[in-house]
Design an enzyme around this catalytic site. Structure first.
Site, PDB file in Angstrom:
ATOM      1  N   GLU A 135       0.856  -1.190   0.000  1.00 44.70           N
ATOM      2  CA  GLU A 135       0.000   0.000   0.000  1.00 44.70           C
ATOM      3  C   GLU A 135       0.891   1.237   0.000  1.00 44.70           C
ATOM      4  O   GLU A 135       1.935   1.228   0.633  1.00 44.70           O
ATOM      5  CB  GLU A 135      -0.856   0.033   1.277  1.00 44.70           C
ATOM      6  CG  GLU A 135      -1.724  -1.192   1.439  1.00 44.70           C
ATOM      7  CD  GLU A 135      -2.332  -1.296   2.843  1.00 44.70           C
ATOM      8  OE1 GLU A 135      -2.188  -0.351   3.637  1.00 44.70           O
ATOM      9  OE2 GLU A 135      -2.934  -2.341   3.122  1.00 44.70           O
ATOM     10  N   LYS A 137       2.325   4.539   1.292  1.00 47.79           N
ATOM     11  CA  LYS A 137       2.362   5.056   2.657  1.00 47.79           C
ATOM     12  C   LYS A 137       2.006   6.535   2.616  1.00 47.79           C
ATOM     13  O   LYS A 137       2.791   7.365   2.171  1.00 47.79           O
ATOM     14  CB  LYS A 137       3.746   4.860   3.270  1.00 47.79           C
ATOM     15  CG  LYS A 137       3.784   5.252   4.728  1.00 47.79           C
ATOM     16  CD  LYS A 137       5.069   4.770   5.375  1.00 47.79           C
ATOM     17  CE  LYS A 137       5.054   4.982   6.866  1.00 47.79           C
ATOM     18  NZ  LYS A 137       5.015   6.391   7.259  1.00 47.79           N
ATOM     19  N   ASP A 139       1.199  10.244   3.821  1.00 44.56           N
ATOM     20  CA  ASP A 139       1.818  11.096   4.817  1.00 44.56           C
ATOM     21  C   ASP A 139       0.778  12.098   5.308  1.00 44.56           C
ATOM     22  O   ASP A 139       0.677  13.207   4.810  1.00 44.56           O
ATOM     23  CB  ASP A 139       3.004  11.808   4.173  1.00 44.56           C
ATOM     24  CG  ASP A 139       4.009  12.238   5.207  1.00 44.56           C
ATOM     25  OD1 ASP A 139       3.829  11.882   6.377  1.00 44.56           O
ATOM     26  OD2 ASP A 139       4.962  12.932   4.832  1.00 44.56           O
ATOM     27  N   TYR A 247      -6.882   1.869   5.778  1.00 46.22           N
ATOM     28  CA  TYR A 247      -5.907   0.826   5.439  1.00 46.22           C
ATOM     29  C   TYR A 247      -5.892  -0.349   6.398  1.00 46.22           C
ATOM     30  O   TYR A 247      -5.001  -1.174   6.346  1.00 46.22           O
ATOM     31  CB  TYR A 247      -4.505   1.417   5.315  1.00 46.22           C
ATOM     32  CG  TYR A 247      -4.044   2.246   6.487  1.00 46.22           C
ATOM     33  CD1 TYR A 247      -3.852   1.675   7.740  1.00 46.22           C
ATOM     34  CD2 TYR A 247      -3.783   3.597   6.329  1.00 46.22           C
ATOM     35  CE1 TYR A 247      -3.426   2.431   8.810  1.00 46.22           C
ATOM     36  CE2 TYR A 247      -3.352   4.371   7.392  1.00 46.22           C
ATOM     37  CZ  TYR A 247      -3.175   3.781   8.637  1.00 46.22           C
ATOM     38  OH  TYR A 247      -2.748   4.533   9.693  1.00 46.22           O
ATOM     39  N   LYS A 335      10.794   3.329   2.624  1.00 43.70           N
ATOM     40  CA  LYS A 335      10.786   4.775   2.427  1.00 43.70           C
ATOM     41  C   LYS A 335      11.378   5.129   1.069  1.00 43.70           C
ATOM     42  O   LYS A 335      12.453   4.639   0.713  1.00 43.70           O
ATOM     43  CB  LYS A 335      11.607   5.472   3.524  1.00 43.70           C
ATOM     44  CG  LYS A 335      11.110   5.205   4.938  1.00 43.70           C
ATOM     45  CD  LYS A 335       9.673   5.630   5.147  1.00 43.70           C
ATOM     46  CE  LYS A 335       9.510   7.035   5.611  1.00 43.70           C
ATOM     47  NZ  LYS A 335       9.874   7.374   6.945  1.00 43.70           N
ATOM     48  N   CYS A 429      23.919  46.932  -0.316  1.00 46.74           N
ATOM     49  CA  CYS A 429      22.677  46.214  -0.020  1.00 46.74           C
ATOM     50  C   CYS A 429      21.698  46.393  -1.183  1.00 46.74           C
ATOM     51  O   CYS A 429      21.419  47.527  -1.594  1.00 46.74           O
ATOM     52  CB  CYS A 429      22.066  46.759   1.267  1.00 46.74           C
ATOM     53  SG  CYS A 429      20.406  46.135   1.563  1.00 46.74           S
ATOM     54  N   CYS A 432      18.488  48.643   0.271  1.00 45.29           N
ATOM     55  CA  CYS A 432      18.566  50.055   0.658  1.00 45.29           C
ATOM     56  C   CYS A 432      19.803  50.745   0.096  1.00 45.29           C
ATOM     57  O   CYS A 432      19.981  51.943   0.286  1.00 45.29           O
ATOM     58  CB  CYS A 432      18.554  50.171   2.182  1.00 45.29           C
ATOM     59  SG  CYS A 432      20.063  49.544   2.937  1.00 45.29           S
ATOM     60  N   CYS A 447      24.262  43.767   5.529  1.00 45.16           N
ATOM     61  CA  CYS A 447      23.972  45.180   5.317  1.00 45.16           C
ATOM     62  C   CYS A 447      24.038  45.820   6.696  1.00 45.16           C
ATOM     63  O   CYS A 447      23.399  45.352   7.640  1.00 45.16           O
ATOM     64  CB  CYS A 447      22.571  45.343   4.733  1.00 45.16           C
ATOM     65  SG  CYS A 447      21.930  47.009   4.911  1.00 45.16           S
ATOM     66  N   CYS A 452      17.588  49.722   7.383  1.00 44.98           N
ATOM     67  CA  CYS A 452      17.273  49.053   6.114  1.00 44.98           C
ATOM     68  C   CYS A 452      15.873  48.428   6.199  1.00 44.98           C
ATOM     69  O   CYS A 452      15.603  47.647   7.116  1.00 44.98           O
ATOM     70  CB  CYS A 452      18.313  47.970   5.832  1.00 44.98           C
ATOM     71  SG  CYS A 452      17.890  46.918   4.432  1.00 44.98           S
TER      72      CYS A 452
HETATM   73  S1  IVH Z   1      -0.445   0.336   8.734  1.00 41.73           S
HETATM   74  C1  IVH Z   1       0.358  -1.771  12.452  1.00 41.73           C
HETATM   75  N1  IVH Z   1      -0.770   1.338   6.333  1.00 41.73           N
HETATM   76  O1  IVH Z   1       2.325   5.087   8.861  1.00 41.73           O
HETATM   77  C2  IVH Z   1       0.319  -1.115  11.156  1.00 41.73           C
HETATM   78  N2  IVH Z   1       0.108   2.748   8.018  1.00 41.73           N
HETATM   79  O2  IVH Z   1       4.545   4.287  10.839  1.00 41.73           O
HETATM   80  C3  IVH Z   1       0.452   0.336  11.270  1.00 41.73           C
HETATM   81  N3  IVH Z   1       0.560   5.014   7.282  1.00 41.73           N
HETATM   82  O3  IVH Z   1       0.860   5.678  11.956  1.00 41.73           O
HETATM   83  C4  IVH Z   1      -0.114   1.140  10.261  1.00 41.73           C
HETATM   84  N4  IVH Z   1      -0.104   4.762   5.216  1.00 41.73           N
HETATM   85  O4  IVH Z   1      -0.010   6.942   9.982  1.00 41.73           O
HETATM   86  C5  IVH Z   1      -0.368   1.573   7.591  1.00 41.73           C
HETATM   87  N5  IVH Z   1      -1.132   2.098   4.180  1.00 41.73           N
HETATM   88  C6  IVH Z   1      -0.730   2.327   5.429  1.00 41.73           C
HETATM   89  C7  IVH Z   1      -0.255   3.579   5.838  1.00 41.73           C
HETATM   90  C8  IVH Z   1       0.161   3.749   7.148  1.00 41.73           C
HETATM   91  C9  IVH Z   1       0.393   5.607   6.104  1.00 41.73           C
HETATM   92  C10 IVH Z   1       1.125   5.672   8.463  1.00 41.73           C
HETATM   93  C11 IVH Z   1       0.233   5.621   9.662  1.00 41.73           C
HETATM   94  C12 IVH Z   1       1.033   5.010  10.761  1.00 41.73           C
HETATM   95  C13 IVH Z   1       2.418   5.152  10.244  1.00 41.73           C
HETATM   96  C14 IVH Z   1       3.223   3.984  10.749  1.00 41.73           C
END
Ligand code: IVH
Length: 697
Positions: A135, A137, A139, A247, A335, A429, A432, A447, A452
Site C-alpha cells: 500500500e 504510505k 503522509d 488501510y 521509504k 545592499c 537600501c 547590510c 534598512c
Molecule cells: S499500517 C500496524 N498502512 O504510517 C500497522 N500505516 O509508521 C500500522 N501510514 O501511523 C499502520 N499509510 O499513519 C499503515 N497504508 C498504510 C499507511 C500507514 C500511512 C502511516 C500511519 C502510521 C504510520 C506507521
C-alpha cells in the site's frame, strides 16, 4: 443499489408541514440513506449519479424535516457533519487495540531481510513465496474510527498509540468518512484505521489563501492535514478539504478476516475509501519491483506519500509473528529515497534577512520535486556558491532537504555551453543601497544600515512567528505595507497601532483590523522566552532564549547581566554570551525595551522546573533529526531540557541519543556511523512519559 433508493414520490411531494411524525420519521430515515449513498458515490467513488442540484434538494428536504421535528435528528444524520460547537479541549480516547508504528526499510536489501525474517519466524522454507499487500504510505494523520452497529460513534487521533484525542466532531466533517456503514449487517463493533490527508493541490490552495489572509502557511500537506483535524472548532475543519484512505482494522467484534486483503475488500464494501492502488504481491521479488515502480512514479501521486507499506497478507501469519513494543513484525515501511531533479538556474538574487545577512537565492525554472513545485532554493552564502561552482545559466540538481527545504546539491557541468555567468556578491545592499560588511573570519556578508527596510520587514516577520510572539493574521503583505508607510519602525510600534490606522490599509476591513489588534494585544503577555527569542539577538535561538528566561526570570535581570554571569551559564558559549551582552549595551536596545514596557508588553515568566535525577534524560545529550508527529522540534527540545537533558544540533561522539523522526537527515547517517544510540518517536514518547512519571506529573 439504486433500487434501495426508489423514491416514494407521493410522500416526497407532500409539504413538510403536512407530514405526521411517523411519516416524517420514515422519510427522514430514507433521505439519510439516500444522501449518504450519493455522498459515497461522490466523495469515495468519485462517480456521482445525480446532479449537485438534485443532491441539494434532498439535503434541503431533510433539513426542513429535522427543523420541524428536532426529536428526529440522529447523530449520524448527514446534516450533523457540520455545526458542532467549538470544543474547549479534546477528550482522551484509549484505542481498543493500540495503534503501532512501522519499522522502516530504506533499500532492497532491507526488504529482503524483512522477508527472510518473516519466513524464519514462521518456519517456512526460504524458497516459499509469502503473500504481501503493498500500500502507498500516506503522509497525513493516522486516525481510528469506531463504528458501533454500523454507526460512526468516535474518531480519534493516534496520539501516543495507546491513547489519542477525541476528534469525532472534526472527522464527521470529512465527507469520505461514512457516518453509517453502507452494509445491511454491520458488525456490532469495529475500529477502522486510516490516514487523513490533504491532496497536494488542496494544500497549495489553502496556503495561498492563508498567506493572503496574513496567516502562517503550513509547512507541508501533512502538517496541514494534522492541523486541520486537531482544530478545536469543527467549522474550521469543515472548510479544509480533507480526505481519507482506510488501510486496516483494529479491534473487531462479530466478524473476522482470513487475510488483510479481505479486510480491505470488506471496508470497500462498507463504504470506506480504500486506496485503489493497493496491490496483492506474491513473494518479495514482486514487492521489490512494485516499490521500484512506485519510486519512479512517485511524482504522479496527487497526495503526499513517502513510501510503501508492506504487510503480510495472512492474518494467521500476522498473529504468529506478533509485534514488538513498537511495531508489528508482519509489516514494514519502505521509504522512498529523496527525489532529485535537474533544472535550469535562471538567476541568483540576493535577499536581506532580519540581521542584515545577505543570502544568495537561486531562481529556478519551476520543477516538481516530491510533489511540490520548487521555484527557488537558498545558496546560503558566497562560499557555498564557490564550493558548488554554480553559475547563472547552469543546469543544477535539486532536492528537498528533509523532504521540505529545497536545496541545490550539484551542477551538471556536462550541460555547460560557455554562456554561463559567474556570480559575485553585491558590494551594496540590494534593498537600501547601504554598506555591506563581511568580517574576514565569517562567511556571511551583512547590510550594516540599521534602518534598512528589508531588515525591519524580516524582523517583524520573525517577531510575529510561531516560536516567537506567535501573532497570527500579520502576513508579509501587511508587514510590507506597515514598513512602506512608515507606520512601524520597530516591533514595539506594533503595540501602538490602532484599528483605525489598520483600516486605512489595503484589503483591511473592520473585522480583519480587529483580529490583528486582538492578536497583537494577546501577545503582550507571551512568555519571557518567546520575547527574548523575538528580539532577534544574534546566536540566540528559541532554545537559548528558554535557558536565559529560566535563568534570569525577567528581561530587566537579563539586560543587566554581566558578561561573566552570562558566560557562567552552562550551555551558553562565549560567543553567544558576548553577543547578548553587547546587545543589551546598545542604545537602540534600551530604547526598544523602554518602548515595549510603555506599550504594556509584560512577558509572563517561565518557571524553572528542577529536573529529577531519575528522569531518563538527565545528563544526556540528545540530537533530533527529521520531523516528529507529536511535537514540533522546539517543543520536543524543550521537553528534553525540562527533564534534565541537553540538546545539541549536530551529532558527535559526545551525543548520547539521536531521536529519528520522519525524513531524517544526514545526522541519522552520522549516528549510525558513530554507533550512537538512535530511537524512534515512539521510544522518545515513552522516555518522556517515564520522565513525567518521575516528576509525579
Ligand atoms: S499500517 C500496524 N498502512 O504510517 C500497522 N500505516 O509508521 C500500522 N501510514 O501511523 C499502520 N499509510 O499513519 C499503515 N497504508 C498504510 C499507511 C500507514 C500511512 C502511516 C500511519 C502510521 C504510520 C506507521
Amino acid at each position: 443499489m439504486e433500487s434501495r433508493f426508489e423514491q416514494d414520490l407521493s410522500l416526497r411531494s407532500k409539504p413538510v408541514k403536512e407530514l405526521t411524525l411517523n411519516e416524517a420519521r420514515q422519510e427522514a430515515e430514507k433521505l439519510r440513506r439516500e444522501i449518504e449513498y450519493h455522498n459515497y458515490r461522490y466523495y469515495v467513488l468519485n462517480a456521482p449519479v445525480i446532479s449537485d442540484a438534485e443532491y441539494d434538494e434532498l439535503f434541503r428536504r431533510l433539513v426542513e424535516i429535522e427543523e420541524r421535528f428536532p426529536e428526529l435528528v440522529t447523530p449520524d444524520s448527514p446534516t450533523q457533519r457540520v455545526g458542532a460547537p467549538p470544543a474547549e479541549e479534546f477528550g482522551a480516547v484509549t484505542h481498543r487495540l493500540p495503534m503501532l508504528s512501522l519499522d522502516n526499510a530504506f533499500n532492497e536489501d532491507e526488504l529482503r531481510a524483512f522477508d527472510e525474517r518473516v519466513k524464519r519466524m514462521l518456519g517456512l522454507s526460504p524458497s516459499t513465496s509469502v503473500e504481501y499487500v503493498c500500500e502507498l504510505k500516506l503522509d497525513g494523520l493516522a486516525v481510528n474510527l469506531t463504528y458501533e452497529n454500523g454507526v460512526f460513534v468516535r474518531g480519534a487521533t493516534r496520539g501516543d498509540g495507546i491513547t489519542g484525542e477525541d476528534v469525532t466532531a472534526n472527522l464527521r466533517t470529512v465527507r469520505s468518512i461514512p457516518l453509517r456503514m453502507l452494509i445491511d449487517d454491520p458488525p456490532p463493533f469495529i475500529e477502522v484505521r486510516g490516514e487523513v490527508f490533504m491532496t497536494v493541490r488542496d494544500f497549495e490552495l489553502l496556503n495561498r489563501q492563508r498567506v493572503e489572509r496574513g496567516e502562517q502557511p503550513f509547512m507541508n500537506p501533512r502538517n496541514a492535514a494534522a492541523g486541520s483535524v486537531r482544530q478545536l472548532d469543527p467549522k474550521v475543519t469543515a472548510e479544509r478539504r480533507l480526505d481519507i484512505f482506510c488501510y486496516g482494522v483494529g479491534h473487531v467484534e462479530g466478524i473476522s478476516f482470513e487475510t488483510h486483503w479481505q479486510a480491505l475488500e470488506f471496508l470497500k464494501r462498507a463504504g470506506f475509501k480504500v486506496n485503489p492502488d493497493n496491490r496483492l504481491c506474491c513473494g518479495i521479488d514482486e514487492v521489490i519491483q512494485h516499490c521500484i515502480d512506485w519510486t519512479e512514479r512517485r511524482h504522479e501521486i496527487p497526495y503526499p506519500a513517502d513510501g510503501m507499506v508492506i504487510k503480510v497478507n495472512q492474518i494467521r501469519y500476522q498473529e504468529l509473528l506478533g509485534t514488538t513494543a513498537h511495531h508489528p513484525r508482519w509489516a514494514i515501511a519502505y521509504k522512498f529515497p529523496a527525489e532529485q531533479k535537474t533544472t535550469l538556474l535562471k538567476d541568483i538574487i540576493v535577499q536581506v534577512g532580519r540581521t542584515g545577512a545577505l543570502t544568495p537565492v537561486a531562481v529556478l525554472e519551476p520543477v516538481e520535486v516530491d510533489g511540490v513545485v520548487i521555484t527557488s532554493a537558498t545558496l546560503h552564502n558566497e562560499d557555498q556558491i564557490r564550493r558548488l561552482d554554480v553559475r547563472i545559466g547552469d543546469t543544477v540538481i535539486v532536492q528537498r532537504a528533509g523532504g521540505v527545504i529545497p536545496e541545490i546539491v550539484g551542477v551538471v557541468k556536462e550541460r555547460r555551453t560557455g554562456d554561463e555567468r559567474e556570480f559575485t556578491m553585491p558590494k551594496r545592499c540590494p534593498v537600501c543601497g547601504g554598506e555591506v560588511y563581511k568580517p574576514p573570519d565569517e562567511v556571511v556578508a551583512r547590510c550594516i544600515n540599521p534602518t534598512c527596510p528589508a531588515k525591519l520587514e524580516n524582523w517583524l516577520k520573525h517577531w510575529c512567528s510561531r516560536d516567537a510572539m506567535n501573532i497570527e493574521h500579520i502576513g508579509p503583505k501587511l508587514i510590507k505595507q506597515l514598513v512602506d508607510r512608515g507606520m512601524v519602525s520597530d516591533p514595539a510600534d506594533l503595540y501602538a497601532l490602532t484599528r483605525w490606522q489598520l483600516m486605512g490599509l489595503e484589503r483591511m476591513g473592520e473585522k480583519s483590523a480587529e483580529n490583528v489588534i486582538s492578536e497583537i494585544e494577546k501577545s503582550k503577555t507571551a512568555s519571557l522566552d518567546r520575547l527574548i527569542f523575538a528580539l532577534g539577538i544574534r546566536h540566540v535561538g528559541a532554545r537559548t532564549a528558554r535557558i536565559l528566561s529560566e535563568h534570569f526570570g525577567s528581561l530587566e535581570r537579563l539586560s543587566e547581566a554581566s558578561l561573566e554571569e552570562l558566560m557562567n551559564i552552562p550551555e551558553i558559549g562565549p560567543e553567544t554570551a558576548r553577543s547578548i551582552y553587547d546587545y543589551f549595551r546598545m542604545e537602540s536596545t534600551r530604547e526598544l525595551l523602554e518602548k515595549l514596557r510603555k506599550y504594556g508588553v509584560r512577558p509572563s515568566a517561565v518557571e524553572k522546573v528542577a529536573a529529577p535525577v531519575e528522569s531518563p534524560f538527565v545528563g544526556k545529550t540528545v540530537v533530533f533529526t527529521g520531523e516528529l508527529d507529536s511535537y514540533t522540534r522546539s517543543e520536543a527540545e524543550a521537553l528534553v531540557q525540562q527533564y534534565g537533558g541537553k540538546v545539541a544540533s549536530s551529532v558527535s561522539r559526545s551525543t548520547d541519543l539521536v531521536v529519528v523522526g520522519r525524513n531524517p537527515g544526514s545526522k541519522y547517517q552520522r549516528a549510525l556511523e558513530l554507533g550512537i544510540r538512535t530511537i524512534n518517536e515512539e521510544e522518545f514518547l515513552e522516555m518522556v512519559k517515564q520522565a513525567k512519571g518521575t516528576m509525579g506529573e
